[in-house]
Design a protein around this motif. Structure first.
Motif, PDB file in Angstrom:
ATOM      1  N   ARG A 269      41.435  28.921  27.599  1.00  0.00           N
ATOM      2  CA  ARG A 269      41.865  28.035  26.510  1.00  0.00           C
ATOM      3  C   ARG A 269      40.777  27.066  26.085  1.00  0.00           C
ATOM      4  NH1 ARG A 269      47.430  29.229  27.463  1.00  0.00           N
ATOM      5  NH2 ARG A 269      48.466  28.263  25.702  1.00  0.00           N
ATOM      6  N   ALA A 270      39.805  26.818  26.937  1.00  0.00           N
ATOM      7  CA  ALA A 270      38.738  25.871  26.592  1.00  0.00           C
ATOM      8  C   ALA A 270      37.623  26.538  25.796  1.00  0.00           C
ATOM      9  CB  ALA A 270      38.155  25.249  27.866  1.00  0.00           C
ATOM     10  N   SER A 271      37.659  27.858  25.736  1.00  0.00           N
ATOM     11  CA  SER A 271      36.582  28.607  25.069  1.00  0.00           C
ATOM     12  C   SER A 271      36.803  28.706  23.565  1.00  0.00           C
ATOM     13  CB  SER A 271      36.501  30.011  25.650  1.00  0.00           C
ATOM     14  OG  SER A 271      35.661  30.822  24.857  1.00  0.00           O
ATOM     15  N   HIS A 272      35.718  28.687  22.829  1.00  0.00           N
ATOM     16  CA  HIS A 272      35.809  28.855  21.378  1.00  0.00           C
ATOM     17  C   HIS A 272      36.308  30.244  21.020  1.00  0.00           C
ATOM     18  CE1 HIS A 272      32.614  25.470  20.661  1.00  0.00           C
ATOM     19  NE2 HIS A 272      33.813  25.005  20.970  1.00  0.00           N
ATOM     20  N   ALA A 273      36.266  31.148  21.965  1.00  0.00           N
ATOM     21  CA  ALA A 273      36.700  32.531  21.696  1.00  0.00           C
ATOM     22  C   ALA A 273      38.107  32.791  22.240  1.00  0.00           C
ATOM     23  CB  ALA A 273      35.714  33.520  22.306  1.00  0.00           C
ATOM     24  N   TYR A 274      38.810  31.720  22.630  1.00  0.00           N
ATOM     25  CA  TYR A 274      40.144  31.881  23.206  1.00  0.00           C
ATOM     26  C   TYR A 274      41.059  32.657  22.259  1.00  0.00           C
ATOM     27  CZ  TYR A 274      44.820  30.891  24.845  1.00  0.00           C
ATOM     28  OH  TYR A 274      46.112  31.018  25.271  1.00  0.00           O
ATOM     29  N   GLY A 275      41.790  33.587  22.847  1.00  0.00           N
ATOM     30  CA  GLY A 275      42.733  34.367  22.063  1.00  0.00           C
ATOM     31  C   GLY A 275      42.057  35.359  21.132  1.00  0.00           C
ATOM     32  N   GLY A 276      40.759  35.554  21.335  1.00  0.00           N
ATOM     33  CA  GLY A 276      40.031  36.507  20.507  1.00  0.00           C
ATOM     34  C   GLY A 276      39.548  35.909  19.187  1.00  0.00           C
ATOM     35  N   ARG A 277      39.589  34.579  19.086  1.00  0.00           N
ATOM     36  CA  ARG A 277      39.072  33.946  17.860  1.00  0.00           C
ATOM     37  C   ARG A 277      37.649  34.432  17.602  1.00  0.00           C
ATOM     38  NH1 ARG A 277      41.019  28.866  19.508  1.00  0.00           N
ATOM     39  NH2 ARG A 277      38.919  28.082  19.769  1.00  0.00           N
ATOM     40  N   ARG A 278      37.421  34.891  16.404  1.00  0.00           N
ATOM     41  CA  ARG A 278      36.115  35.452  16.060  1.00  0.00           C
ATOM     42  C   ARG A 278      35.762  34.988  14.657  1.00  0.00           C
ATOM     43  NH1 ARG A 278      34.248  41.453  17.741  1.00  0.00           N
ATOM     44  NH2 ARG A 278      32.139  41.371  16.902  1.00  0.00           N
ATOM     45  N   THR A 279      34.829  34.073  14.559  1.00  0.00           N
ATOM     46  CA  THR A 279      34.453  33.490  13.264  1.00  0.00           C
ATOM     47  C   THR A 279      32.937  33.573  13.123  1.00  0.00           C
ATOM     48  OG1 THR A 279      34.095  31.294  14.174  1.00  0.00           O
ATOM     49  CG2 THR A 279      36.347  31.840  13.496  1.00  0.00           C
ATOM     50  N   ALA A 280      32.441  33.136  11.987  1.00  0.00           N
ATOM     51  CA  ALA A 280      30.987  33.168  11.765  1.00  0.00           C
ATOM     52  C   ALA A 280      30.275  32.389  12.858  1.00  0.00           C
ATOM     53  CB  ALA A 280      30.655  32.593  10.397  1.00  0.00           C
ATOM     54  N   ARG A 281      30.867  31.251  13.250  1.00  0.00           N
ATOM     55  CA  ARG A 281      30.222  30.420  14.262  1.00  0.00           C
ATOM     56  C   ARG A 281      30.183  31.117  15.621  1.00  0.00           C
ATOM     57  NH1 ARG A 281      32.405  24.853  16.995  1.00  0.00           N
ATOM     58  NH2 ARG A 281      34.235  26.148  17.197  1.00  0.00           N
ATOM     59  N   THR A 282      31.307  31.690  16.029  1.00  0.00           N
ATOM     60  CA  THR A 282      31.414  32.240  17.382  1.00  0.00           C
ATOM     61  C   THR A 282      30.971  33.699  17.478  1.00  0.00           C
ATOM     62  OG1 THR A 282      33.711  32.902  17.028  1.00  0.00           O
ATOM     63  CG2 THR A 282      33.320  30.706  17.951  1.00  0.00           C
ATOM     64  N   GLU A 283      30.595  34.280  16.365  1.00  0.00           N
ATOM     65  CA  GLU A 283      30.232  35.704  16.363  1.00  0.00           C
ATOM     66  C   GLU A 283      29.190  36.028  17.439  1.00  0.00           C
ATOM     67  OE1 GLU A 283      31.696  38.015  14.692  1.00  0.00           O
ATOM     68  OE2 GLU A 283      30.375  39.630  15.355  1.00  0.00           O
ATOM     69  N   ILE A 284      28.246  35.134  17.630  1.00  0.00           N
ATOM     70  CA  ILE A 284      27.163  35.403  18.586  1.00  0.00           C
ATOM     71  C   ILE A 284      27.688  35.590  20.003  1.00  0.00           C
ATOM     72  CG2 ILE A 284      26.663  32.952  19.040  1.00  0.00           C
ATOM     73  CD1 ILE A 284      24.104  35.827  18.771  1.00  0.00           C
ATOM     74  N   MET A 285      28.815  34.955  20.322  1.00  0.00           N
ATOM     75  CA  MET A 285      29.380  35.095  21.662  1.00  0.00           C
ATOM     76  C   MET A 285      29.846  36.521  21.937  1.00  0.00           C
ATOM     77  SD  MET A 285      31.662  31.648  22.183  1.00  0.00           S
ATOM     78  CE  MET A 285      32.056  32.008  23.889  1.00  0.00           C
ATOM     79  N   TYR A 286      30.074  37.274  20.867  1.00  0.00           N
ATOM     80  CA  TYR A 286      30.568  38.648  21.014  1.00  0.00           C
ATOM     81  C   TYR A 286      29.445  39.653  21.213  1.00  0.00           C
ATOM     82  CZ  TYR A 286      35.268  37.108  19.891  1.00  0.00           C
ATOM     83  OH  TYR A 286      36.496  36.490  19.944  1.00  0.00           O
ATOM     84  N   ARG A 287      28.199  39.178  21.156  1.00  0.00           N
ATOM     85  CA  ARG A 287      27.076  40.089  21.429  1.00  0.00           C
ATOM     86  C   ARG A 287      26.873  40.194  22.926  1.00  0.00           C
ATOM     87  NH1 ARG A 287      22.171  40.026  17.278  1.00  0.00           N
ATOM     88  NH2 ARG A 287      21.910  41.958  18.436  1.00  0.00           N
ATOM     89  N   GLU A 288      25.997  41.108  23.318  1.00  0.00           N
ATOM     90  CA  GLU A 288      25.667  41.228  24.728  1.00  0.00           C
ATOM     91  C   GLU A 288      24.924  39.975  25.169  1.00  0.00           C
ATOM     92  OE1 GLU A 288      24.440  42.826  22.267  1.00  0.00           O
ATOM     93  OE2 GLU A 288      22.312  43.323  22.506  1.00  0.00           O
ATOM     94  N   GLY A 289      24.907  39.711  26.464  1.00  0.00           N
ATOM     95  CA  GLY A 289      24.271  38.514  26.982  1.00  0.00           C
ATOM     96  C   GLY A 289      22.799  38.436  26.628  1.00  0.00           C
TER      97      GLY A 289
END
Length: 195
Positions: free
Chosen positions: A50-70
């Motif tokens: 719940r503390a993560s910007h990606a909680y619940g699969g939220r995927r926006t322009a800002r958080t898109e980078i979190m969805y890439r590989e490490g």
DNA sequence: CGTACGATCTGCT
DNA sequence: GCAGATCGTACGA
């Protein structure tokens, strides 16, 4: 030596947050290189946290980078004032990141003093995620930078980080996250315990 | 388009 | 200990 892709792509972001203690964060600005030993981190565990910007699969322009590989930077603006630097970890499409909350200055201290408008060592000189970015000259415009390049990167300098002195606590400033606010995802080591 | 708010820091009390 | 700063982002209308 620079941390490898494999280091960043480990699946357990909490483990990576722990291993980042004692590693060295470098940031180049112009011809100036600044660096600090990482002394405090927090893990943000993707869609289940719940503390993560990606909680619940939220995927926006800002958080898109979190969805890439490490192995990328995720830097965002907080409270309209501060840039906060994260290391993206894990596999592609599994959004995880480690927030760097404090470093111990190692290189480019004069430049960091200029940016911070105070002398090292001063209380809170580069402690606190906003202060880390200010000291190292990191800005949210640099979000998405590959950590395999020569602008922002991390190295293992063989600095000893004895686990006996590792403090593990709940994260700071995430009370809104309900029960997840109590997860032991924050790692910290006092500077006197670095080899 | 409007609005509420935040993974914080600083300075003043 | 606490209020103020300050603005991009997210989300609903």
């Amino acid at each position: 030596m620079k941390l490898t892709r494999e280091f960043y792509r480990e699946e357990d972001v909490v483990s990576v947050a722990k291993k980042l203690i004692g590693k060295v964060l470098f940031a180049k600005s112009g011809k100036t290189i600044c660096a600090g030993i990482i002394s405090e981190t927090e893990a943000y565990n993707g869609i289940y946290d719940r503390a993560s910007h990606a909680y619940g699969g939220r995927r926006t322009a800002r958080t898109e980078i979190m969805y890439r590989e490490g192995g990328y930077s995720y830097i965002y603006l907080c409270y309209g004032i501060h840039s906060l630097f994260n290391v993206v970890t894990g596999r592609k499409d599994v959004p995880q990141a480690v927030l760097i909350r404090a470093v111990l200055p190692l290189l480019g201290i004069a430049e960091m003093e200029r940016r911070r408008k105070r002398k090292f060592p001063a209380k809170g000189f580069s402690s606190g995620p906003g202060s880390v970015c200010q000291a190292l000259g990191l800005h949210y415009r640099q979000s998405g930078t590959s950590l395999s390049g020569n602008v922002i990167w991390l190295e293992d300098r063989g600095i000893a980080a004895d686990e006996r002195h590792l403090q593990i606590t709940k994260r700071i400033g995430v009370e809104y996250a309900g029960k997840d606010a109590h997860l032991p995802y924050r790692f910290r080591m006092d500077e006197v315990h670095f080899g």
